[in-house]
Design a protein around this motif. Structure first.
Motif, PDB file in Angstrom:
ATOM      1  N   LEU A 189      30.015  46.906  54.263  1.00 57.99           N
ATOM      2  CA  LEU A 189      29.107  47.050  53.125  1.00 57.99           C
ATOM      3  C   LEU A 189      28.934  48.510  52.737  1.00 57.99           C
ATOM      4  N   LEU A 190      28.846  49.376  53.741  1.00 54.84           N
ATOM      5  CA  LEU A 190      28.667  50.799  53.471  1.00 54.84           C
ATOM      6  C   LEU A 190      29.905  51.411  52.829  1.00 54.84           C
ATOM      7  N   LEU A 191      31.079  51.045  53.315  1.00 51.26           N
ATOM      8  CA  LEU A 191      32.316  51.614  52.780  1.00 51.26           C
ATOM      9  C   LEU A 191      32.587  51.135  51.356  1.00 51.26           C
ATOM     10  N   ILE A 192      32.266  49.876  51.089  1.00 50.56           N
ATOM     11  CA  ILE A 192      32.491  49.339  49.745  1.00 50.56           C
ATOM     12  C   ILE A 192      31.640  50.067  48.715  1.00 50.56           C
ATOM     13  N   GLN A 193      30.421  50.461  49.110  1.00 49.67           N
ATOM     14  CA  GLN A 193      29.538  51.148  48.169  1.00 49.67           C
ATOM     15  C   GLN A 193      30.018  52.551  47.826  1.00 49.67           C
ATOM     16  N   MET A 194      30.971  53.081  48.591  1.00 47.82           N
ATOM     17  CA  MET A 194      31.486  54.423  48.309  1.00 47.82           C
ATOM     18  C   MET A 194      32.368  54.453  47.074  1.00 47.82           C
ATOM     19  N   PHE A 195      32.875  53.301  46.646  1.00 52.73           N
ATOM     20  CA  PHE A 195      33.765  53.221  45.500  1.00 52.73           C
ATOM     21  C   PHE A 195      32.983  52.702  44.291  1.00 52.73           C
ATOM     22  N   PRO A 196      33.038  53.397  43.170  1.00 53.21           N
ATOM     23  CA  PRO A 196      32.316  52.924  41.980  1.00 53.21           C
ATOM     24  C   PRO A 196      32.830  51.563  41.520  1.00 53.21           C
ATOM     25  N   GLN A 197      31.906  50.735  41.074  1.00 57.40           N
ATOM     26  CA  GLN A 197      32.276  49.402  40.623  1.00 57.40           C
ATOM     27  C   GLN A 197      33.169  49.451  39.392  1.00 57.40           C
ATOM     28  N   PHE A 198      33.055  50.513  38.620  1.00 57.93           N
ATOM     29  CA  PHE A 198      33.839  50.598  37.385  1.00 57.93           C
ATOM     30  C   PHE A 198      35.323  50.762  37.671  1.00 57.93           C
ATOM     31  N   LEU A 199      35.693  51.183  38.893  1.00 59.89           N
ATOM     32  CA  LEU A 199      37.105  51.306  39.241  1.00 59.89           C
ATOM     33  C   LEU A 199      37.803  49.950  39.230  1.00 59.89           C
ATOM     34  N   ALA A 200      37.046  48.896  39.460  1.00 58.18           N
ATOM     35  CA  ALA A 200      37.626  47.551  39.502  1.00 58.18           C
ATOM     36  C   ALA A 200      37.418  46.785  38.209  1.00 58.18           C
ATOM     37  N   VAL A 201      37.184  47.501  37.110  1.00 56.25           N
ATOM     38  CA  VAL A 201      36.841  46.808  35.870  1.00 56.25           C
ATOM     39  C   VAL A 201      37.992  45.934  35.372  1.00 56.25           C
ATOM     40  N   VAL A 202      39.243  46.396  35.553  1.00 53.10           N
ATOM     41  CA  VAL A 202      40.383  45.589  35.117  1.00 53.10           C
ATOM     42  C   VAL A 202      40.494  44.317  35.953  1.00 53.10           C
ATOM     43  N   THR A 203      40.350  44.472  37.264  1.00 53.84           N
ATOM     44  CA  THR A 203      40.394  43.302  38.142  1.00 53.84           C
ATOM     45  C   THR A 203      39.261  42.333  37.848  1.00 53.84           C
ATOM     46  N   ILE A 204      38.053  42.878  37.642  1.00 58.81           N
ATOM     47  CA  ILE A 204      36.900  42.031  37.320  1.00 58.81           C
ATOM     48  C   ILE A 204      37.138  41.273  36.021  1.00 58.81           C
ATOM     49  N   TYR A 205      37.719  41.952  35.043  1.00 56.93           N
ATOM     50  CA  TYR A 205      37.981  41.308  33.756  1.00 56.93           C
ATOM     51  C   TYR A 205      38.955  40.147  33.915  1.00 56.93           C
ATOM     52  N   LEU A 206      40.012  40.352  34.690  1.00 62.16           N
ATOM     53  CA  LEU A 206      41.001  39.296  34.890  1.00 62.16           C
ATOM     54  C   LEU A 206      40.426  38.137  35.689  1.00 62.16           C
ATOM     55  N   ILE A 207      39.610  38.448  36.699  1.00 59.71           N
ATOM     56  CA  ILE A 207      39.007  37.388  37.521  1.00 59.71           C
ATOM     57  C   ILE A 207      38.105  36.500  36.677  1.00 59.71           C
ATOM     58  N   PHE A 208      37.225  37.117  35.895  1.00 55.01           N
ATOM     59  CA  PHE A 208      36.300  36.319  35.097  1.00 55.01           C
ATOM     60  C   PHE A 208      37.005  35.621  33.941  1.00 55.01           C
ATOM     61  N   ALA A 209      38.126  36.170  33.483  1.00 53.38           N
ATOM     62  CA  ALA A 209      38.908  35.470  32.468  1.00 53.38           C
ATOM     63  C   ALA A 209      39.497  34.181  33.032  1.00 53.38           C
ATOM     64  N   GLU A 210      39.946  34.230  34.297  1.00 52.09           N
ATOM     65  CA  GLU A 210      40.456  33.023  34.943  1.00 52.09           C
ATOM     66  C   GLU A 210      39.325  32.049  35.248  1.00 52.09           C
ATOM     67  N   ILE A 211      38.187  32.561  35.698  1.00 55.13           N
ATOM     68  CA  ILE A 211      37.045  31.684  35.990  1.00 55.13           C
ATOM     69  C   ILE A 211      36.595  30.958  34.736  1.00 55.13           C
ATOM     70  N   GLY A 212      36.632  31.644  33.583  1.00 58.98           N
ATOM     71  CA  GLY A 212      36.208  31.030  32.332  1.00 58.98           C
ATOM     72  C   GLY A 212      37.050  29.846  31.923  1.00 58.98           C
ATOM     73  N   ASP A 213      38.304  29.798  32.381  1.00 62.99           N
ATOM     74  CA  ASP A 213      39.157  28.652  32.052  1.00 62.99           C
ATOM     75  C   ASP A 213      38.707  27.390  32.775  1.00 62.99           C
ATOM     76  N   PHE A 214      38.130  27.538  33.966  1.00 60.86           N
ATOM     77  CA  PHE A 214      37.695  26.380  34.744  1.00 60.86           C
ATOM     78  C   PHE A 214      36.191  26.148  34.623  1.00 60.86           C
ATOM     79  N   TYR A 215      35.420  27.237  34.577  1.00 64.89           N
ATOM     80  CA  TYR A 215      33.960  27.141  34.448  1.00 64.89           C
ATOM     81  C   TYR A 215      33.523  28.052  33.299  1.00 64.89           C
ATOM     82  N   PRO A 216      33.531  27.547  32.085  1.00 68.27           N
ATOM     83  CA  PRO A 216      33.233  28.396  30.916  1.00 68.27           C
ATOM     84  C   PRO A 216      31.867  29.073  30.979  1.00 68.27           C
ATOM     85  N   ALA A 217      30.900  28.465  31.671  1.00 67.42           N
ATOM     86  CA  ALA A 217      29.554  29.052  31.718  1.00 67.42           C
ATOM     87  C   ALA A 217      29.520  30.347  32.507  1.00 67.42           C
TER      88      ALA A 217
END
Length: 292
Positions: A119-147
């Motif tokens: 948990l401590l090590l993960i907080q060292m990296f800004p969340q915005f660094l994973a914005v592309v990955t987050i975008y792709l993950i939620f795009a896939e989730i939206g296909d199965f669970y639109p809400a």
């Protein structure tokens, strides 16, 4: 009897050396803090509503910026979205974080130390660094669970929860470590279950850290703009930060008055939350919990 001028001058000099400079520094700090607030208020009530025409002391006052804000934009919808998302996300983050913190603080299990370090090590990296990955993950989730996909409030809440649980867990875990274990042991000896001990004994004692975490979570969520600007696309689903940023993104000078008017209204929920939690923040409920 008249006091000699020299004596009065020496007294004033001593007062300035001991206390006077502190008052001067305090006045300077207050003026420095109030300057942006006064400027924003002046710009919000400026009848022209442009950045170039804004003055610290306006010559006239008008509510035209507020009327234009509600009449030409979906500000009311943005306001509701922000308050709902910030409230639910902050409450969920506090509840899940305190459960995890209680487990890490009171229980001993395999992987406990590794989990805390992760948990401590993960907080060292800004969340915005994973914005592309987050975008792709939620795009896939939206296909199965639109809400819970992109451009939805529930999906944005999940995104905020993932970024807040780590730091909140560490913050609460450190506070829980200061609560004596004797309280838990006494409750167990009296026949209380772990759930009863947690909700009836521990939670009331850690109310200050719960209030601080909720306040920080609410403020951070309602003011967050980077991830929300990527995640939310339609005008009806935008939050206050994203909507107000869009007003000045392309034509900052023309909509500056509306932007300042919206900023003043955005501060209202934060002030109300702070006032409602203030008594918990300033009080030390754990002091004197155990005697002897």
């Amino acid at each position: 009897m008249t006091v000699p001028r020299r004596t009065r001058g020496n007294g004033m000099t001593k007062w300035m050396r001991r206390l006077g400079w502190r008052h001067a520094v305090g006045i300077a700090a207050v003026m420095f803090s109030l300057f942006p607030i006064v400027f924003v208020v002046s710009a919000a009530f400026n009848p022209v509503g442009s950045l170039s025409s804004t003055e610290l002391y306006p010559t006239g006052a008008s509510t035209a910026n507020f009327a234009d804000l509600f009449g030409t934009t979906a500000f009311g919808r943005w306001y509701v979205n922000s308050v709902v998302i910030a409230s639910i996300a902050a409450a969920a983050a506090v509840f899940l974080s305190v459960l995890a913190a209680y487990a890490f603080s009171r229980m001993r299990f395999a992987g406990r130390r590794v989990g805390l370090m992760a948990l401590l090590l993960i907080q060292m990296f800004p969340q915005f660094l994973a914005v592309v990955t987050i975008y792709l993950i939620f795009a896939e989730i939206g296909d199965f669970y639109p809400a819970f996909g992109l451009d939805t409030p529930w999906g944005l809440m999940l995104l905020y929860l993932g970024g807040a649980l780590g730091v909140n867990t560490w913050l609460m875990k450190g506070f829980l470590d200061t609560v004596p274990r004797e309280l838990d042991e006494s409750a167990v000896m009296d026949g209380a279950t772990h759930a009863q001990t947690f909700f009836r004994i521990t939670l009331p004692l850690i109310a200050p850290i719960l209030a601080v975490t909720a306040l920080l979570g609410f403020i951070g969520t309602i003011n967050e703009v980077l991830l929300a600007n990527v995640f939310l696309r339609s005008d009806d689903s935008k939050t206050l930060a994203v909507g107000l940023y869009g007003l000045i993104a392309g034509q900052r000078n023309a909509n500056f008055g509306m932007f300042c008017a919206g900023s003043l209204l955005t501060a209202i929920p934060t002030v109300l939350v702070f006032q409602s939690l203030q008594r918990y923040i300033v009080s030390g409920l754990t002091a004197g919990a155990v005697k002897g």
